[in-house]
Design a protein around this motif. Structure first.
Motif, PDB file in Angstrom:
ATOM      1  N   UNK A   1      40.324  43.510  47.269  1.00  0.00           N
ATOM      2  CA  UNK A   1      40.631  43.556  48.704  1.00  0.00           C
ATOM      3  C   UNK A   1      39.943  44.774  49.307  1.00  0.00           C
ATOM      4  N   UNK A   2      39.308  44.585  50.478  1.00  0.00           N
ATOM      5  CA  UNK A   2      38.582  45.679  51.125  1.00  0.00           C
ATOM      6  C   UNK A   2      38.960  45.789  52.600  1.00  0.00           C
ATOM      7  N   UNK A   3      39.124  47.021  53.062  1.00  0.00           N
ATOM      8  CA  UNK A   3      39.326  47.321  54.481  1.00  0.00           C
ATOM      9  C   UNK A   3      38.245  48.318  54.900  1.00  0.00           C
ATOM     10  N   UNK A   4      37.298  47.897  55.705  1.00  0.00           N
ATOM     11  CA  UNK A   4      36.280  48.814  56.204  1.00  0.00           C
ATOM     12  C   UNK A   4      36.914  49.749  57.229  1.00  0.00           C
ATOM     13  N   UNK A   5      36.486  51.010  57.233  1.00  0.00           N
ATOM     14  CA  UNK A   5      37.078  51.995  58.140  1.00  0.00           C
ATOM     15  C   UNK A   5      36.748  51.707  59.600  1.00  0.00           C
ATOM     16  N   UNK A   6      35.594  51.112  59.853  1.00  0.00           N
ATOM     17  CA  UNK A   6      35.172  50.721  61.196  1.00  0.00           C
ATOM     18  C   UNK A   6      34.533  49.344  61.100  1.00  0.00           C
ATOM     19  N   UNK A   7      34.502  48.631  62.214  1.00  0.00           N
ATOM     20  CA  UNK A   7      33.853  47.324  62.202  1.00  0.00           C
ATOM     21  C   UNK A   7      32.370  47.471  61.865  1.00  0.00           C
ATOM     22  N   UNK A   8      31.717  48.502  62.407  1.00  0.00           N
ATOM     23  CA  UNK A   8      30.308  48.728  62.081  1.00  0.00           C
ATOM     24  C   UNK A   8      30.119  48.893  60.581  1.00  0.00           C
ATOM     25  N   UNK A   9      31.031  49.608  59.930  1.00  0.00           N
ATOM     26  CA  UNK A   9      30.916  49.910  58.501  1.00  0.00           C
ATOM     27  C   UNK A   9      31.002  48.647  57.654  1.00  0.00           C
TER      28      UNK A   9
ATOM     29  N   UNK B   1      30.171  37.054  39.733  1.00  0.00           N
ATOM     30  CA  UNK B   1      30.828  38.108  38.955  1.00  0.00           C
ATOM     31  C   UNK B   1      32.067  38.651  39.635  1.00  0.00           C
ATOM     32  N   UNK B   2      32.062  38.658  40.984  1.00  0.00           N
ATOM     33  CA  UNK B   2      33.166  39.297  41.683  1.00  0.00           C
ATOM     34  C   UNK B   2      33.321  38.699  43.071  1.00  0.00           C
ATOM     35  N   UNK B   3      34.574  38.655  43.541  1.00  0.00           N
ATOM     36  CA  UNK B   3      34.890  38.167  44.876  1.00  0.00           C
ATOM     37  C   UNK B   3      35.585  39.279  45.668  1.00  0.00           C
ATOM     38  N   UNK B   4      35.387  39.268  46.980  1.00  0.00           N
ATOM     39  CA  UNK B   4      35.993  40.276  47.851  1.00  0.00           C
ATOM     40  C   UNK B   4      36.721  39.575  48.998  1.00  0.00           C
ATOM     41  N   UNK B   5      37.913  40.064  49.302  1.00  0.00           N
ATOM     42  CA  UNK B   5      38.681  39.590  50.454  1.00  0.00           C
ATOM     43  C   UNK B   5      38.686  40.686  51.508  1.00  0.00           C
ATOM     44  N   UNK B   6      38.248  40.358  52.731  1.00  0.00           N
ATOM     45  CA  UNK B   6      38.158  41.334  53.804  1.00  0.00           C
ATOM     46  C   UNK B   6      39.172  41.021  54.899  1.00  0.00           C
ATOM     47  N   UNK B   7      39.694  42.078  55.490  1.00  0.00           N
ATOM     48  CA  UNK B   7      40.622  41.948  56.608  1.00  0.00           C
ATOM     49  C   UNK B   7      40.970  43.315  57.147  1.00  0.00           C
ATOM     50  N   UNK B   8      41.911  43.348  58.077  1.00  0.00           N
ATOM     51  CA  UNK B   8      42.419  44.609  58.616  1.00  0.00           C
ATOM     52  C   UNK B   8      43.630  45.047  57.801  1.00  0.00           C
TER      53      UNK B   8
END
Length: 363
Positions: free
Chosen positions: A273-281, A244-251
């Motif tokens: 496109x997604x940027x997590x606020x912290x690596x743990x997150x 249904x959906x794709x996500x691209x992750x990076x800094x």
């Protein structure tokens, strides 16, 4: 930041002056605690979690500090009984006195019973840090300093052995403890806070259908695949039925490249496109996915630690050391046939022949 301006020292968090259940002296005093060096990449930090938890269990009353890089800091700062000390950005450019002052502001004592490097490979940065701290004993896998006690590994090499086991062996040799046996019964997954889960749910939205995430970037050049291969791979991969959906992750620094990749996908409207606020997150984002495709990087190690079905697109290297524990839905494309970097055709073949999806719903 203006040229020649020193980066600001990290501010203290509420956790940085005490360890749960253990009283320690503030900066400037003496302590019988242990300082562990983990000043490298986030994937190495994930590999260190289980051995450190085992050490914490075996030495529950000893103050335990971990000196971490920016990549690793968020992993350790939520660990029970561990005082996480974050190195400033560009700390290698700071004079020793300035660096020590920054670390003291976070509550790092001036003296330790032991300082241990968790790195299995030689590093000039490690040599500098070992010399910088005062301790009764110092330990490292590699050292040119006669005052540092060398830590052996079976076979005289970390190659071909799971990296978490290597770290457990180093800690066991330093403290005369069976860390390896204790590690086998210890979780290797990073801890998450409610705020991590809230961020992922808010930014990703309501989950409907199956979701797949792509992590095309690595922190090291020798693990970063040519962008052109991802540009050729993603238009075909994002045609996969039933997703249904794709996500691209990076800094955030990868934003333009990620936008370029998204625009080349089969249906850019299905790609976020997604940027997590912290690596743990990032783990909270991954827990909402059904599968992850990633290059040899911290996110790939994170997916393995969380048991998220993963397709690892590597560029050679010691797969047995870094990807020793694979689940039944995990797959590794170790290298390309003609090049260390797999071609777009090889990536697509591996993707289409991979069975990543779990039967149960992911909430």
């Amino acid at each position: 930041m203006a040229f020649g301006t020193l980066p600001a020292c990290p501010k203290n968090s509420p956790k940085e002056n005490s360890i749960k259940g253990t009283t320690v002296e503030k900066s400037g005093g003496s302590t019988s605690g242990i300082l562990l060096l983990r000043h490298d990449k986030a994937g190495d930090g994930i590999k260190s979690l289980a051995p450190l938890r085992a050490l914490r269990k075996l030495l529950p009353n000893v103050p335990l500090y971990v000196l971490t890089s920016h990549h690793n800091a968020s992993l350790f700062e939520v660990e029970e009984g561990i005082q996480s000390i974050r190195l400033p950005s560009h700390w290698v450019l700071l004079a020793d006195s300035v660096l020590l002052s920054c670390l003291a502001q976070q509550g790092l004592p001036s003296h330790f019973a032991s300082v241990v490097s968790l790195l299995c490979d030689p590093s000039e940065e490690t040599e500098r840090l070992l010399k910088l701290f005062s301790a009764e004993k110092k330990f490292a896998r590699h050292t040119r300093d006669g005052s540092v006690i060398p830590l052996p590994l079976p076979g005289s090499s970390p190659k071909g052995r799971d990296e978490s086991t290597n770290i457990a062996l180093l800690l066991g040799a330093a403290f005369g403890l069976d860390i390896v046996s204790e590690t086998k019964n210890t979780s290797r997954a990073p801890l998450l806070l409610p705020s991590d889960r809230f961020e992922a749910q808010t930014l990703m939205g309501e989950k409907k259908g199956k979701w797949v995430g792509f992590c095309p970037f690595a922190g090291l050049k020798n693990r970063s695949h040519p962008l052109e291969r991802w540009e050729a791979f993603l238009p075909q991969a994002t045609r996969a039925p039933g997703i249904a959906k794709f996500f691209l992750f990076g800094a955030p620094s990868d934003c333009r490249a990620l936008e370029r990749l998204r625009d080349r996908c089969y249906d850019p409207n299905k790609v976020q496109i997604c940027f997590a606020s912290e690596f743990r997150t990032l783990g909270a984002y991954f827990l909402r996915l059904d599968a992850v495709v990633a290059v040899d990087s911290g996110p790939l190690h994170y997916a393995h630690a969380l048991n998220i079905p993963s397709l690892g697109i590597l560029s050679g290297g010691d797969a047995k050391r870094w990807f020793h524990q694979l689940g039944p839905s995990d797959r590794l494309l170790r290298r390309g046939f003609f090049s260390r970097f797999p071609s777009a055709t090889e990536m697509l073949w591996a993707f289409r022949n991979w069975r990543p999806f779990r039967n149960e719903a992911v909430s």
